[in-house]
Design an enzyme around this catalytic site. Structure first.
Site, short mmCIF file in Angstrom:
data_model
loop_
_atom_site.label_atom_id
_atom_site.label_comp_id
_atom_site.label_asym_id
_atom_site.label_seq_id
_atom_site.Cartn_x
_atom_site.Cartn_y
_atom_site.Cartn_z
CB SER A 146 -0.85 -0.02 1.28
OG SER A 146 -1.44 1.23 1.55
CE1 TYR A 159 -5.16 -1.60 4.30
CE2 TYR A 159 -3.95 0.40 3.79
CZ TYR A 159 -4.60 -0.75 3.37
OH TYR A 159 -4.67 -1.04 2.03
P1 NAP Z 1 -11.68 -5.21 -1.05
O1 NAP Z 1 -12.47 -4.63 -2.17
O2 NAP Z 1 -12.11 -4.95 0.34
O3 NAP Z 1 -11.35 -6.76 -1.27
C1 NAP Z 1 -10.61 -7.52 -0.34
C2 NAP Z 1 -11.13 -8.94 -0.34
O4 NAP Z 1 -10.49 -9.69 0.71
C3 NAP Z 1 -12.63 -9.02 -0.07
O5 NAP Z 1 -13.22 -9.97 -0.93
C4 NAP Z 1 -12.67 -9.46 1.38
O6 NAP Z 1 -13.86 -10.07 1.77
C5 NAP Z 1 -11.49 -10.41 1.40
N1 NAP Z 1 -11.11 -10.74 2.76
C6 NAP Z 1 -11.09 -9.92 3.83
N2 NAP Z 1 -10.71 -10.61 4.94
C7 NAP Z 1 -10.51 -11.89 4.55
C8 NAP Z 1 -10.13 -13.07 5.22
N3 NAP Z 1 -9.86 -13.09 6.54
N4 NAP Z 1 -10.01 -14.23 4.51
C9 NAP Z 1 -10.30 -14.22 3.19
N5 NAP Z 1 -10.66 -13.15 2.49
C10 NAP Z 1 -10.78 -11.99 3.17
O7 NAP Z 1 -10.24 -4.62 -1.20
P2 NAP Z 1 -9.45 -4.11 -2.49
O8 NAP Z 1 -9.57 -2.63 -2.49
O9 NAP Z 1 -9.73 -4.91 -3.71
O10 NAP Z 1 -8.02 -4.45 -1.92
C11 NAP Z 1 -7.33 -5.66 -2.13
C12 NAP Z 1 -5.98 -5.53 -1.46
O11 NAP Z 1 -5.32 -4.37 -1.95
C13 NAP Z 1 -6.06 -5.34 0.06
O12 NAP Z 1 -4.97 -6.00 0.65
C14 NAP Z 1 -5.92 -3.84 0.23
O13 NAP Z 1 -5.43 -3.48 1.48
C15 NAP Z 1 -4.95 -3.54 -0.87
N6 NAP Z 1 -4.93 -2.15 -1.33
C16 NAP Z 1 -6.07 -1.53 -1.77
C17 NAP Z 1 -5.98 -0.23 -2.26
C18 NAP Z 1 -7.16 0.54 -2.75
O14 NAP Z 1 -7.01 1.76 -2.96
N7 NAP Z 1 -8.30 -0.07 -2.97
C19 NAP Z 1 -4.75 0.40 -2.29
C20 NAP Z 1 -3.62 -0.26 -1.82
C21 NAP Z 1 -3.73 -1.55 -1.35
P3 NAP Z 1 -15.03 -9.12 2.46
O15 NAP Z 1 -15.78 -8.54 1.32
O16 NAP Z 1 -15.81 -10.04 3.31
O17 NAP Z 1 -14.31 -8.07 3.28
C1 GCO Z 2 -6.97 5.10 3.18
C2 GCO Z 2 -7.02 4.16 2.03
C3 GCO Z 2 -5.68 3.59 1.69
C4 GCO Z 2 -5.73 2.81 0.40
C5 GCO Z 2 -4.47 2.22 -0.07
C6 GCO Z 2 -3.46 3.22 -0.45
O1 GCO Z 2 -7.89 5.13 3.97
O2 GCO Z 2 -6.00 5.87 3.24
O3 GCO Z 2 -7.97 3.17 2.18
O4 GCO Z 2 -5.01 3.07 2.74
O5 GCO Z 2 -6.72 1.85 0.40
O6 GCO Z 2 -3.99 1.19 0.72
O7 GCO Z 2 -2.39 2.59 -1.07
#
Ligand code: NAP
Ligand code: GCO
Length: 266
Positions: A146, A159
């Site tokens: 992240s 986080y």
């Molecule tokens: P998301 O839409 O919340 O998807 C995450 C998935 O992981 C969901 O299907 C969730 O299920 C599942 N999950 C949560 N806890 C779990 C567990 N204990 N066992 C199995 N599955 C589980 O998130 P996303 O935005 O696609 O993010 C995916 C990854 O990228 C995460 O690690 C997030 O931190 C990272 N990330 C996201 C962003 C962003 O801007 N979106 C940026 C940087 C990094 P539920 O629906 O039940 O929660």
């Molecule tokens: C927040 C966001 C972030 C992003 C992501 C950034 O609240 O600042 O959710 O943490 O999801 O991980 O890279």
């Protein structure tokens, strides 16, 4: 340069928490590159939703119910995947959660929950797949990090602690198992439009954009939020033979946020 090095033909890829969002987009790209897709999610409803979404894209994915924080469940799931599909070549630790709560209001239980899913689980899942990879003679582990692997901000102490830790777990897996031809790298997505970030993009009652939405766009040289599809090319690269000498690296895919000091006051 052999362009076949970018192919994932014949590879088995497990993407955790990939019923939708970033994990789903990465799985779609791996399928297009030739891999067999395995995913899990936390309950049957999400797995069924995922299976339907993959089917709609013409992808035959293998879906499992598995809570990645539960070591026994993860070990059982790896056994099932080995029997049903084969030994995993590529693991993407994608499942993750966030709690946006000011630190002084956050309970220790909430803090632990985030660390459990975002840091302990990648340890548990990597530990469960590494022996198969080592036996096979190769393996790719990609941890979804992240911006918060590098930066802090109000409300995301747990986080940031987890994603900072995940960066170092990535480097340590590289350090311990690089000699066994395992490459462990991270992807650090910038601000990506998924359900996880939907509250930060919600329209205001007067129809204007959320202040955080405007803040992120002004902080991103690309001047936009990322889409899950922006992560596809980098994810394929890090899973393919084209990156065989890239190890312990975090590839930030952030439209330039980490390079930018921010807009100067006018
Ligand atoms: P998301 O839409 O919340 O998807 C995450 C998935 O992981 C969901 O299907 C969730 O299920 C599942 N999950 C949560 N806890 C779990 C567990 N204990 N066992 C199995 N599955 C589980 O998130 P996303 O935005 O696609 O993010 C995916 C990854 O990228 C995460 O690690 C997030 O931190 C990272 N990330 C996201 C962003 C962003 O801007 N979106 C940026 C940087 C990094 P539920 O629906 O039940 O929660
Ligand atoms: C927040 C966001 C972030 C992003 C992501 C950034 O609240 O600042 O959710 O943490 O999801 O991980 O890279």
């Amino acid at each position: 340069m052999n362009m076949k090095d970018f192919s994932l033909e014949g590879k088995i890829a497990w993407i955790t928490g990939a019923s939708y969002g970033i994990g789903f987009a990465i799985a779609e790209a791996y399928h297009a590159a030739g891999a067999t897709i395995v995913f899990n999610d936390i309950n049957q409803e999400l797995v069924d939703r995922g299976l339907k979404a993959y089917e709609e894209k013409g992808i035959k994915a293998h879906g499992y119910v598995c809570d990645v924080t539960n070591e026994d469940a993860v070990i059982e799931t790896v056994k099932k995947i080995n029997a049903d599909v084969g030994v995993i070549d590529i693991l993407v630790n994608n499942a993750g959660i966030i709690r946006r709560i000011p630190m002084l209001e956050m309970s220790a239980a909430d803090f632990r929950k985030v660390i459990d899913v975002d840091l302990n689980a990648p340890f548990i899942v990597s530990k469960a797949v590494l022996p198969g990879m080592i036996k096979k003679g190769h393996g790719k582990i990609i941890n979804i990090c992240s911006m918060m692997s590098e930066l802090g901000r109000e409300t995301v102490s747990a986080y940031a602690a987890a994603k900072g830790g995940l960066k170092m777990l990535t480097r340590n897996i590289c350090s311990e198992y690089g000699g066994a031809n395992i490459q462990c790298n991270g992807i650090g997505p910038g601000y990506i439009a998924t359900p996880q970030t939907a509250p930060l993009r919600e329209r205001q009652p007067d129809g204007s954009r959320h202040p955080f939405d405007q803040f992120i766009v002004s902080k991103t040289p690309a001047a936009r939020w990322g889409n899950p599809e922006d992560l596809q090319g980098p994810a394929v690269f890090l899973a393919s033979d084209a990156s065989n000498f890239v190890n312990g690296h975090i590839l930030y895919v952030d439209g330039g946020i980490l390079a930018y000091i921010g807009k100067q006051p006018s």
